[in-house]
Design a protein around this motif. Structure first.
Motif, mmCIF file in Angstrom:
data_model
loop_
_atom_site.group_PDB
_atom_site.id
_atom_site.type_symbol
_atom_site.label_atom_id
_atom_site.label_comp_id
_atom_site.label_asym_id
_atom_site.label_seq_id
_atom_site.Cartn_x
_atom_site.Cartn_y
_atom_site.Cartn_z
ATOM 1 N N ILE A 1 -0.456 2.886 -5.037
ATOM 2 C CA ILE A 1 0.417 4.055 -4.882
ATOM 3 C C ILE A 1 -0.415 5.308 -4.613
ATOM 4 O O ILE A 1 -0.044 6.155 -3.796
ATOM 5 C CB ILE A 1 1.303 4.240 -6.137
ATOM 6 C CG1 ILE A 1 2.346 3.120 -6.220
ATOM 7 C CG2 ILE A 1 1.979 5.613 -6.152
ATOM 8 C CD1 ILE A 1 3.106 3.056 -7.541
ATOM 9 N N GLN A 2 -1.579 5.390 -5.266
ATOM 10 C CA GLN A 2 -2.453 6.553 -5.101
ATOM 11 C C GLN A 2 -3.260 6.516 -3.801
ATOM 12 O O GLN A 2 -4.008 7.449 -3.513
ATOM 13 C CB GLN A 2 -3.411 6.655 -6.299
ATOM 14 C CG GLN A 2 -2.728 6.810 -7.637
ATOM 15 C CD GLN A 2 -1.791 7.993 -7.693
ATOM 16 O OE1 GLN A 2 -2.116 9.081 -7.217
ATOM 17 N NE2 GLN A 2 -0.607 7.788 -8.246
ATOM 18 N N GLY A 3 -3.102 5.426 -3.015
ATOM 19 C CA GLY A 3 -3.746 5.354 -1.706
ATOM 20 C C GLY A 3 -5.147 4.777 -1.699
ATOM 21 O O GLY A 3 -5.893 4.962 -0.734
ATOM 22 N N CYS B 1 0.851 -1.189 0.000
ATOM 23 C CA CYS B 1 0.000 0.000 0.000
ATOM 24 C C CYS B 1 0.884 1.235 0.000
ATOM 25 O O CYS B 1 2.103 1.152 0.170
ATOM 26 C CB CYS B 1 -0.944 0.010 1.195
ATOM 27 S SG CYS B 1 -0.130 0.116 2.800
ATOM 28 N N SER B 2 0.245 2.365 -0.157
ATOM 29 C CA SER B 2 0.948 3.636 -0.047
ATOM 30 C C SER B 2 1.434 3.794 1.395
ATOM 31 O O SER B 2 0.750 3.371 2.327
ATOM 32 C CB SER B 2 -0.029 4.769 -0.389
ATOM 33 O OG SER B 2 0.460 6.000 0.075
ATOM 34 N N ASP C 1 9.280 0.542 -6.736
ATOM 35 C CA ASP C 1 8.362 1.445 -6.026
ATOM 36 C C ASP C 1 8.587 1.396 -4.525
ATOM 37 O O ASP C 1 8.454 2.407 -3.839
ATOM 38 C CB ASP C 1 6.904 1.094 -6.357
ATOM 39 C CG ASP C 1 6.526 1.483 -7.774
ATOM 40 O OD1 ASP C 1 6.888 2.588 -8.209
ATOM 41 O OD2 ASP C 1 5.862 0.674 -8.451
ATOM 42 N N ASP D 1 -0.656 0.837 -9.299
ATOM 43 C CA ASP D 1 -0.778 2.300 -9.374
ATOM 44 C C ASP D 1 -1.883 2.803 -8.444
ATOM 45 O O ASP D 1 -1.719 3.821 -7.776
ATOM 46 C CB ASP D 1 -1.042 2.742 -10.815
ATOM 47 C CG ASP D 1 -0.977 4.246 -10.954
ATOM 48 O OD1 ASP D 1 0.064 4.834 -10.587
ATOM 49 O OD2 ASP D 1 -1.982 4.845 -11.404
ATOM 50 N N ARG E 1 7.341 4.827 -2.728
ATOM 51 C CA ARG E 1 5.964 4.998 -3.206
ATOM 52 C C ARG E 1 5.035 3.917 -2.654
ATOM 53 O O ARG E 1 3.829 4.101 -2.594
ATOM 54 C CB ARG E 1 5.921 4.979 -4.735
ATOM 55 C CG ARG E 1 6.583 6.190 -5.376
ATOM 56 C CD ARG E 1 6.448 6.167 -6.887
ATOM 57 N NE ARG E 1 7.242 5.117 -7.498
ATOM 58 C CZ ARG E 1 8.500 5.264 -7.918
ATOM 59 N NH1 ARG E 1 9.107 6.424 -7.777
ATOM 60 N NH2 ARG E 1 9.144 4.253 -8.481
ATOM 61 N N LEU E 2 5.607 2.769 -2.269
ATOM 62 C CA LEU E 2 4.854 1.658 -1.703
ATOM 63 C C LEU E 2 5.575 1.116 -0.484
ATOM 64 O O LEU E 2 6.798 1.248 -0.380
ATOM 65 C CB LEU E 2 4.728 0.512 -2.715
ATOM 66 C CG LEU E 2 3.776 0.670 -3.892
ATOM 67 C CD1 LEU E 2 3.957 -0.475 -4.874
ATOM 68 C CD2 LEU E 2 2.339 0.766 -3.418
ATOM 69 N N ASP F 1 1.167 6.264 3.068
ATOM 70 C CA ASP F 1 0.176 7.116 3.726
ATOM 71 C C ASP F 1 -1.159 6.417 3.963
ATOM 72 O O ASP F 1 -2.064 7.002 4.559
ATOM 73 C CB ASP F 1 -0.075 8.374 2.882
ATOM 74 C CG ASP F 1 1.187 9.197 2.684
ATOM 75 O OD1 ASP F 1 2.020 9.235 3.618
ATOM 76 O OD2 ASP F 1 1.351 9.782 1.600
#
Length: 182
Positions: free
Chosen positions: A112-114, A54-55, A128, A109, A133-134, A57
């Protein structure tokens, strides 16, 4: 760029190609066993190690992240339906929120975008993770039993552009590049 004179086109198919590969075509696909084709050379590139990501965040619950916890979160999966397979194997009865994508790249992707937790092979996600990013949050305890295979036409195996591309792909997976001459 190793070979700036070679142009690549990538196509994604949801099923294994049933036709013979032509000049300068290669196929890369995941499977438990290769599907032999007398017109093709086939090499195993690697065993698929799956991880949940996951991201950094993405809001995770406090405490350890086990399969039961993961299955309560928004799940992102590709056409291989790996989350669905894990759910069926675990007999998890709770509701699942699964968002399906046509390719692993799209699911990764979205992670990455949460948007949730993706499950993907490590070879697709290592860069990533290194770039932040991950983050990897879980790994199945059992091997996937799947491998990544590479195939190309026996008839065109000695064509230089094909050999150069095969050498590059094999080197990216840490394979002996001389196998590409076959």
């Amino acid at each position: 760029m190793r070979h700036p004179d070679i142009s690549l086109e990538t196509q994604i198919h949801s099923t294994l190609l049933q036709r013979n590969l032509g000049r300068n075509e290669i196929a890369i696909w995941p499977a438990r066993t290769p599907k032999p084709n007398a017109a093709h050379h086939i090499r195993r590139l690697c065993e698929l190690r799956l991880v949940a990501l996951c991201s950094p965040d993405f809001p995770l619950p406090d405490g350890p992240v086990d399969l039961g916890t993961l299955l309560t979160l928004p799940l992102l999966q590709d056409a291989h339906h790996r989350w669905k397979q894990l759910i069926e194997a675990s007999d998890h009865q709770g509701p699942q929120r699964i968002l399906n994508f046509g390719s692993a790249a799209l699911a990764v992707d979205a992670a990455i975008q949460g948007h949730g937790i993706a499950i993907a092979p490590t070879y697709m996600t290592e860069a990533d993770i290194r770039a932040g990013r991950l983050k990897q949050i879980w790994q199945p305890s059992e091997p996937s039993g799947e491998f990544l295979f590479l195939s190309w036409s026996r008839h065109h195996a000695h064509d230089l552009p094909l050999r150069q591309t095969l050498s590059w792909v094999l080197s990216e997976f840490g394979c002996d590049e001389t196998l590409a001459r076959g």
